[in-house]
Every structure is written in structure tokens, then in C-alpha cells.
Design a protein around this motif. Structure first.
Motif, PDB file in Angstrom:
ATOM      1  N   ARG A  59      -8.140  -0.843  -4.378  1.00 25.09           N
ATOM      2  CA  ARG A  59      -8.791  -0.624  -3.077  1.00 25.09           C
ATOM      3  C   ARG A  59     -10.117   0.109  -3.255  1.00 25.09           C
ATOM      4  NH1 ARG A  59      -4.800   2.271   0.778  1.00 25.09           N
ATOM      5  NH2 ARG A  59      -6.306   1.590   2.351  1.00 25.09           N
ATOM      6  N   GLU A  60     -10.128   1.092  -4.149  1.00 25.76           N
ATOM      7  CA  GLU A  60     -11.353   1.862  -4.417  1.00 25.76           C
ATOM      8  C   GLU A  60     -12.457   0.953  -4.957  1.00 25.76           C
ATOM      9  OE1 GLU A  60     -13.687   5.348  -4.688  1.00 25.76           O
ATOM     10  OE2 GLU A  60     -11.633   5.244  -3.915  1.00 25.76           O
ATOM     11  N   ASN A  61     -12.077   0.039  -5.850  1.00 26.68           N
ATOM     12  CA  ASN A  61     -13.061  -0.849  -6.468  1.00 26.68           C
ATOM     13  C   ASN A  61     -13.608  -1.898  -5.511  1.00 26.68           C
ATOM     14  OD1 ASN A  61     -12.778   0.486  -8.917  1.00 26.68           O
ATOM     15  ND2 ASN A  61     -11.242  -0.940  -9.696  1.00 26.68           N
ATOM     16  N   HIS A  62     -12.919  -2.104  -4.393  1.00 27.85           N
ATOM     17  CA  HIS A  62     -13.365  -3.114  -3.423  1.00 27.85           C
ATOM     18  C   HIS A  62     -13.978  -2.487  -2.173  1.00 27.85           C
ATOM     19  CE1 HIS A  62     -10.969  -5.771  -5.986  1.00 27.85           C
ATOM     20  NE2 HIS A  62     -11.612  -6.772  -5.431  1.00 27.85           N
ATOM     21  N   LYS A  63     -14.327  -1.206  -2.258  1.00 29.97           N
ATOM     22  CA  LYS A  63     -14.993  -0.561  -1.120  1.00 29.97           C
ATOM     23  C   LYS A  63     -16.326  -1.253  -0.841  1.00 29.97           C
ATOM     24  CE  LYS A  63     -15.220   3.620  -2.599  1.00 29.97           C
ATOM     25  NZ  LYS A  63     -15.442   5.088  -2.724  1.00 29.97           N
ATOM     26  N   HIS A 106      -4.321   2.030  -5.628  1.00 33.13           N
ATOM     27  CA  HIS A 106      -5.423   2.857  -5.121  1.00 33.13           C
ATOM     28  C   HIS A 106      -6.735   2.456  -5.784  1.00 33.13           C
ATOM     29  CE1 HIS A 106      -7.576   6.375  -3.622  1.00 33.13           C
ATOM     30  NE2 HIS A 106      -8.024   6.550  -4.861  1.00 33.13           N
ATOM     31  N   GLU A 107      -6.707   2.209  -7.090  1.00 33.38           N
ATOM     32  CA  GLU A 107      -7.938   1.862  -7.803  1.00 33.38           C
ATOM     33  C   GLU A 107      -8.461   0.495  -7.368  1.00 33.38           C
ATOM     34  OE1 GLU A 107      -6.994   2.177 -11.922  1.00 33.38           O
ATOM     35  OE2 GLU A 107      -6.935   4.381 -11.907  1.00 33.38           O
ATOM     36  N   GLU A 133       0.822  -1.210   0.000  1.00 35.02           N
ATOM     37  CA  GLU A 133       0.000   0.000   0.000  1.00 35.02           C
ATOM     38  C   GLU A 133       0.855   1.259   0.000  1.00 35.02           C
ATOM     39  OE1 GLU A 133      -2.785  -0.132   3.209  1.00 35.02           O
ATOM     40  OE2 GLU A 133      -3.467  -2.147   2.708  1.00 35.02           O
ATOM     41  N   GLU A 182     -14.993  10.018   6.986  1.00 32.84           N
ATOM     42  CA  GLU A 182     -14.071   9.473   5.982  1.00 32.84           C
ATOM     43  C   GLU A 182     -14.572   8.137   5.452  1.00 32.84           C
ATOM     44  OE1 GLU A 182     -10.295   7.526   7.590  1.00 32.84           O
ATOM     45  OE2 GLU A 182     -10.784   8.921   9.224  1.00 32.84           O
ATOM     46  N   THR A 183     -14.294   7.890   4.187  1.00 32.75           N
ATOM     47  CA  THR A 183     -14.602   6.598   3.585  1.00 32.75           C
ATOM     48  C   THR A 183     -13.561   5.587   4.049  1.00 32.75           C
ATOM     49  OG1 THR A 183     -15.477   7.688   1.616  1.00 32.75           O
ATOM     50  CG2 THR A 183     -14.895   5.365   1.412  1.00 32.75           C
ATOM     51  N   TYR A 216     -18.256   3.798   6.240  1.00 30.29           N
ATOM     52  CA  TYR A 216     -17.767   5.129   6.587  1.00 30.29           C
ATOM     53  C   TYR A 216     -17.393   5.180   8.068  1.00 30.29           C
ATOM     54  CZ  TYR A 216     -19.623   6.776   2.140  1.00 30.29           C
ATOM     55  OH  TYR A 216     -19.869   6.954   0.805  1.00 30.29           O
ATOM     56  N   MET A 266     -11.362   2.700   3.333  1.00 27.53           N
ATOM     57  CA  MET A 266     -10.817   1.962   2.187  1.00 27.53           C
ATOM     58  C   MET A 266     -10.346   0.590   2.664  1.00 27.53           C
ATOM     59  SD  MET A 266     -10.791   3.906  -0.608  1.00 27.53           S
ATOM     60  CE  MET A 266      -9.345   3.580  -1.618  1.00 27.53           C
TER      61      MET A 266
END
Length: 309
Positions: free
Chosen positions: A217-221, A214-215, A193, A286-287, A225, A289
Motif C-alpha cells: 500500500r505504501e509503494n502505491h501511494k 503495508h509496504e 488489509e 493524514e496521508t 493527503y 493510503m
């Protein structure tokens, strides 16, 4: 810098690698992930021409990989290959000469790295006198001594304490800044990471996942929150409705909390804030991740349910 195209390897009807392809770019750190036995080490050995692929090919800077290109690669194998009876300086000098360096350049680089790591006092010690961590530093120096264009590192953080992990991490970032390309196979997900630009996940010889860290991790959200607030926890919870699930909470003080919430039924963060804003004082949103470790486990578990031909 390096392109791996449709590489496959089989041992006695067992699939070690199946049709694996990816590219490694200049100034990039690529994380090669996978459980034990996934085929990562075999793939690294194929790139280094230690093992021959049964199918596919590898190119180096657009040309079919040849033995001469190995002089442009620094390889740190998982099984450490130092000569136990050699002194530190003899071992490093020996590797330098094998990599085609002149005697003068080898000596200069040897002195540079011993001073950089603050280990000048080790130069006359035999390898067998070193601790695992000390030997690991010597092995790392051997891999980078000739300033290769490409670094291929199999578990480079193994055997290091947190201080030395950070030391090696900073060195890799410096190599990246200079335009070197780096492949890291590691179980240290935090390192992936922190320093990897892209990651590839391999399991049972198959590539399951590839992309920007990053993408990925973003795609597996999962719609989770973290809401930090001061006020009354009961009032906060009562203000919620069925559209939110409290997963966890942290108590920082008598009226200071952080709550982890999962959205349901298509609700948005603004809906949540509107529901609680009159009950508590929001201090942070915060989101959450997912870590690469969670992505790793989730992807591997999902793959177990998919049969391969």
C-alpha cells in the motif's frame, strides 16, 4: 513452513499457472489474491495434492511434500464438500477420523468447537437442514478440527454476515498467535488489509505482486493527503496554488471540512500547511493510503497492457 517453487500447470495449451513461487512462514497469514480464473484455486489444489503440477515442486518444513504431510494441513475448498444426509456431529467426527484423530480427541474437539461457536443445538441436524452460513461454520470446523500446522482457506468468508466474518477473523488471528501458518484466497479486500501479513497477486496464472501488505500500500501511494480544518472553504481553496489539486471534500458542519488533495510539481506537505495555516484552523493531516482493492485493480489493469510470451 511451505515453499512453492516454480509451479506451472497447463490444460490443453492454456496456461493456468506459470512459474509461480512463494513461501509461507510460521505464524503468518498470507493473502492469495486474483480475479476469477487467475489460478488461485488450482494452486491450492496442487499444494493439497489434489492436482499434479506440470512443473516445479512444493516442500513442507524443508521436505518434499508427501501425502503424510496432508495430515498437518487444514483445507477449506471453495466448493463446499459436506455430506448432505449426515448430521453435523457425524460429519465433523467423520472428517476428524479421516485426519488421523483418535475417537476421544475427535469427540473432545467436536464439543470444543460446537461450544465455542455456540451451536451445540445443531449437532443432530442434518447438513441439508442448515442454511448456507450454518453449513459454512461446520465446514470451517472440519478444516481446523485436527489443529493443523497449516490452514489453506479458499474464500473462507463467503456466505457469512459481518458478525460471523468477524468471528472467523478472530479465530484466524488466534491460530496465527499459536504459530500456525495460513493461506487465504479471498475477494474480501478489507479482510486482507486487516489480518494478512503478506499478499500475493496472481492474474492469468502469473504472479504480479508479492510483499508485506503495508509496504504494498505504501509503494502505491499517489501523493494524496486528507486535510481536516475548521473555517471557510473558499478561503482555504483560494490559499492554494497550482501545485495542489482538490480531488474531493467532506462537509461535516457549517465550518467543518475535510479536503482530499493531490500534490503536484514536487510540493511537500509543509508547503501546503504554510499556505493555508493563516486562513483556517487545521485539525488533522493524514496521508491517504490506497486500499488493497485499488492496488488490485490498478495492478491488474496495468498487466493487461503487457503481453506474455
Amino acid at each position: 513452513m511451505i515453499t512453492v517453487e516454480n509451479i506451472s500447470k497447463y490444460y490443453q495449451r492454456q496456461t493456468i499457472l506459470h512459474d509461480v513461487s512463494f513461501s509461507l512462514n510460521e505464524g503468518e497469514i498470507l493473502g492469495l489474491l486474483g480475479p476469477n480464473g487467475a489460478g488461485k484455486t488450482t494452486l491450492m489444489r496442487i499444494i493439497n495434492q489434489i492436482v499434479v503440477a506440470d512443473k516445479g515442486h512444493i516442500t513442507f518444513e524443508g521436505n518434499l511434500m508427501q501425502e503424510k504431510h496432508l495430515l498437518e494441513i487444514g483445507y477449506l475448498p471453495e466448493e463446499r464438500g459436506l455430506y448432505q444426509s449426515m448430521s453435523v456431529e457425524h460429519q465433523i467426527s467423520y472428517i476428524g477420523r479421516l485426519r488421523g484423530m483418535s475417537k476421544t480427541d475427535t469427540k473432545s474437539q467436536l464439543n470444543y468447537w460446537l461450544e465455542k461457536f455456540g451451536i451445540q443445538a445443531w449437532r443432530k441436524l442434518r447438513i441439508e437442514e442448515l442454511s448456507k452460513g450454518m453449513a459454512q461454520k461446520v465446514q470451517f470446523i472440519c478444516a481446523v478440527l485436527h489443529e493443523p500446522k497449516v490452514l489453506i482457506l479458499d474464500e473462507p468468508f463467503s456466505g457469512f454476515d459481518p458478525i460471523n466474518i468477524e468471528l472467523i477473523r478472530q479465530e484466524l488471528l488466534e491460530f496465527k498467535k499459536k504459530g500456525h501458518a495460513i493461506i487465504i484466497s479471498t475477494h474480501n479486500m478489507n479482510s486482507v488489509e486487516e489480518i494478512c501479513d503478506r499478499a500475493i497477486l496472481i492474474n492469468e496464472g502469473h504472479k504480479l505482486l508479492e510483499g508485506n501488505v503495508h509496504e504494498i500500500r505504501e509503494n502505491h501511494k499517489e501523493g494524496i493527503y486528507k486535510i481536516s480544518f475548521t473555517g471557510n472553504m473558499i478561503a482555504f481553496a483560494n490559499a492554494l496554488w497550482a501545485g495542489y489539486e482538490i480531488i474531493d471534500k467532506e462537509i461535516h458542519g457549517d465550518d467543518d471540512f475535510s479536503v482530499y488533495l493531490k500534490m503536484r510539481q514536487g510540493n511537500e506537505i509543509n508547503d501546503l500547511l504554510n499556505a493555508v495555516i493563516n486562513e483556517v484552523k487545521i485539525t488533522g493531516v493524514e496521508t491517504v493510503m490506497p486500499s488493497m482493492e485499488k492496488v488490485f485493480v490498478k495492478t491488474i489493469n496495468a498487466e493487461k497492457e503487457i503481453p506474455h510470451e
